[in-house]
Design an enzyme around this catalytic site. Structure first.
Site: not given
Ligand code: G3H
Length: 481
Positions: A222, A291, A161, A257, A187, A110
């Protein structure tokens, strides 16, 4: 040594040289599957981070002066090199953030597509030309040429993620527009991020155009965010950290985001098989650590029982286990996150929520939990779980759902399931979120769609075209003829 057995000791990148931190200090990265050490990355000092930013700043003007097609060609070569490394990078994503190998490899593919699309889209950026006489008192002989120019040095901070995809979705738009980049991977995910940059170096990255910083947030976080030579920040991650960045980074553009609490609103006339399938996919993929995961269902009472039954059946068929076993529900990123999610479930159960599905929890591996009859006094009705838990709230009608959603402190996405499109549009108009999905789960892609959150879910807009826009500013040249 096979890819499975490989343990990674990685260095950071400065001016295309791979380096260890002078102190020799490293940050260990542990597998979510079994807590075994996957490898390590340098724990850089503030001085080393400073050198990374200075170098990106030194070469920025030169990079911006290159022809657009030269920058585009670099990105095309990067996509090619990245694809060649799909197995290797897929394996490292799999090991350090616990995605199944197939979804880790899909992330790499992707990403290659995203980079290619960015390389093309970036060629089509352009400014505008304005005649002065449209404003009273100004003359036609005054003309403005509005150019699009890069901000300078972009700090790109990626989450665990999508350690590769959500890094490249910041880096590629920054590079195509003539910015240079300081890349700080999460990390957990840093090894995969570094491998992704190895592909960029193989593709011909000029020295200093991208440097990597790794290390402890408490030492360098920071410092890098407030560095005077950082000209723009793009961040994906938790709401708390994002707000802190926005506060500290004064007078520079910041794109964020952040978290979400995306609802799925299911109306009386919805196709319940479709709704259940989309909701379960949306809520539980990567164990809910997205998210955009569906984080609460608002089911109208007329269909709530039937919908819950269908959700239960699907969830009970999901395989729970290690990512190495290709399970649907895999261990959460760490114990702290698992404990937080468990506390939300316990709170809801103590306050009277019905447990529809549950199972054994072992350390950070939580079985998927579906809770019905969740009410407003329960924390899980409002707090972001970021784990394999799905609360179902029952509402009388769409007005009640809209009211609940309006009180949501997040505003990323929402799904509406109904056969009545007119009704869907009316409800969508009233929801204060970045995106409304009709008859589909909440999700970011396709990657060229605008992607944004409002309220605590973020600021600014991403998605390939909008991310490119966010990396540019206007510069006006006025001709007085
Ligand atoms: O975790 C936040 C991502 O922008 C979600 O992306 O909807 O492709 O899983 P996704």
């Amino acid at each position: 040594m096979s890819l499975e057995q490989q343990r990674y000791t990685h260095q950071y990148l400065l001016n295309n040289e791979w380096k260890d931190s002078e102190s020799g200090d490293v940050v260990e990265i542990k597998s979510p599957d079994d807590n075994a050490s996957v490898g390590s990355v340098p724990a850089m000092s503030q001085n080393e981070v400073d050198a990374a930013v200075e170098s990106a700043s030194d070469v920025q003007e030169n990079w911006a002066s290159k022809d657009g097609h030269v920058r585009s060609e670099l990105l095309h070569r990067w996509a090619e090199e990245l694809e060649k490394m799909t197995d290797e990078i897929g394996m490292s994503i799999h090991k350090e953030v616990g995605k199944t190998l197939s979804s880790a490899k899909s992330e790499v593919k992707r990403t290659a597509e995203l980079i290619r699309h960015t390389a093309e889209e970036g060629l089509r950026t352009h400014g505008s030309f304005i005649q002065g006489d449209a404003f009273p008192g100004a003359s036609r002989s005054t003309k403005a040429m509005v150019q699009k120019v890069p901000h300078g040095v972009v700090l790109a901070i990626a989450p665990f993620n999508y350690p590769v995809n959500l890094a490249a979705s910041k880096i590629a738009p920054a590079l195509i527009t003539g910015n240079t980049v300081v890349f700080k991977p999460a990390t957990q995910g840093a090894i995969s991020g570094i491998l992704m940059v190895e592909a960029l170096v193989k593709a011909g990255l000029p020295k200093g155009v991208l440097n990597i910083v790794t290390g402890r947030g408490s030492v360098i976080g920071d410092f890098v965010v407030t560095h005077p030579k950082i000209d723009m920040i793009t961040f994906t991650g938790g709401t708390g950290t994002g707000k802190n960045i926005a506060k500290k980074a004064s007078m520079i553009p910041v794109v964020l985001e952040l978290g979400g609490k995306d609802p799925a609103i299911v109306l009386e006339d919805a196709d319940l098989d479709l709704s259940a399938k989309e909701i379960v996919g949306g809520a539980f993929s990567y164990s809910g650590q997205r998210c955009t995961a569906i984080k609460r269902v608002m089911a109208t009472t007329a269909v709530a029982d039937e919908l819950t039954e269908k959700i239960k059946e699907l969830v009970n068929n999901m395989k729970v286990g290690k990512s190495t076993e290709g399970a649907d529900i895999i261990p959460m990123i760490d114990q702290k996150s698992a404990d937080y999610v468990t506390s939300l479930v316990e709170d809801a159960v103590n306050k009277g929520a019905t447990v529809v599905t549950s199972g054994e929890h072992q350390d950070n591996l939580l079985s998927p939990v579906v809770l019905d009859h969740v009410t407003e006094d329960m924390r899980v009705a409002w707090e972001e779980q970021f784990g394999p838990v799905l609360p179902i709230m029952r509402v009388e009608n769409e007005l009640e759902a809209i009211d609940l959603e309006k009180r949501n402190e997040y505003g990323l996405q929402a799904s509406i399931f109904t056969k009545n499109l007119e009704n869907a549009f009316t409800i969508a108009d009233r929801l204060n979120v970045g995106t409304v999905q009709v008859n589909g789960k909440t999700s970011r892609g396709p990657d060229h769609f605008p992607f944004l959150g409002v309220k605590n879910s973020g600021q600014g807009v991403q998605g390939i075209g909008r991310s490119i826009d966010s990396m540019l500013r206007d510069k006006v040249l006025v001709l007085n003829l």
